[in-house]
Design an enzyme around this catalytic site. Sequence first.
Site, PDB file in Angstrom:
ATOM      1  CG  HIS A 183      -2.142  -0.793   1.099  1.00  0.00           C
ATOM      2  ND1 HIS A 183      -2.967  -0.742  -0.004  1.00  0.00           N
ATOM      3  CD2 HIS A 183      -2.700  -1.689   1.960  1.00  0.00           C
ATOM      4  CE1 HIS A 183      -3.983  -1.573   0.183  1.00  0.00           C
ATOM      5  NE2 HIS A 183      -3.852  -2.164   1.353  1.00  0.00           N
ATOM      6  CB  CYS A 257      -1.744   2.826  -5.835  1.00  0.00           C
ATOM      7  SG  CYS A 257      -2.683   1.310  -5.707  1.00  0.00           S
ATOM      8  NE  ARG A 266      -2.142  -1.071  -9.042  1.00  0.00           N
ATOM      9  CZ  ARG A 266      -3.320  -0.469  -9.006  1.00  0.00           C
ATOM     10  NH1 ARG A 266      -3.411   0.840  -9.209  1.00  0.00           N
ATOM     11  NH2 ARG A 266      -4.417  -1.180  -8.765  1.00  0.00           N
TER      12      ARG A 266
END
Length: 279
Positions: A183, A257, A266
């Site tokens: 993340h 991301c 990405r």
Amino acid sequence: MWAPGVVHHGTRRRRAAYRRAVWSGAEVFVTVGVVLLLLVVHQLWWTNRQARHDADHQVQALEREWGRAGAPEAVGSAQGGDDSGSGSASGSASGAGDGERDGKSGAGDSTGAASSRGTAADSARATPRWSQAYAVLGIPRLSLRVPVAEGVSKADVLNKGYVGHYKGTQQPGQAGNFALAGHRNTHGEPFRYLPRLRRGDTITVETKSAVYTYVVDRILPQTSPSDGGVIRPVPRSTVRPSYGYRQPGYYVTLTTCTPDYTSRYRMAVWGKLTAMRPR
């Protein structure tokens, strides 16, 4: 002669009803605003706090386990099948800044690692259990030490603050591509500052049997979430083919991301294995 106006009861009732409606609407807006604020606090603060705490605890647990002489390594076949949040080497890059364009040089042999490749490959043959934390990723420039778990399921891996290993890609030290996702925002956001990495920065991967050192070589700042080429054995973007490699080698890929607080694109950071030190 002037006479005061007469206010009918119906007019008073309408005015009272209007005031009640306005007051009720204001209460609803305030309540909704408070709920949204609490949701934002939960996503941006609490999930980070909890996930970072859990991830730090898992790193310490792995280090204690590795420190016990003769402790068996918990490995086995992947369990639970494919998760809805999992990725594979042939699929998309589900997690993944700054870019170095592809030059003429291929992956080739990783300097300093040739003498240790046999041992590295042997030590990484076993497949960890699904969602099992089995390694520690270290990035000195980012002051990062975070657990690596098998799979990239959000619920079982990424939302715990861990970095996830793409199913179907290689394990640390093996020939091919050891591909990871994490993340960038919320849930520990281990890859929050991934765009700060530059060519030459060090990436370490620690397992029970060895410590593998990779060096950042190339960076793809932005690509499509469906660009599965970035995690292939010879990583190369299918969307932006000028980024990537043409020859087999010993690679690590970090994906997340981009830009902040979106999952529209990405990014990928690639490194080459340069050394392996047995524990």
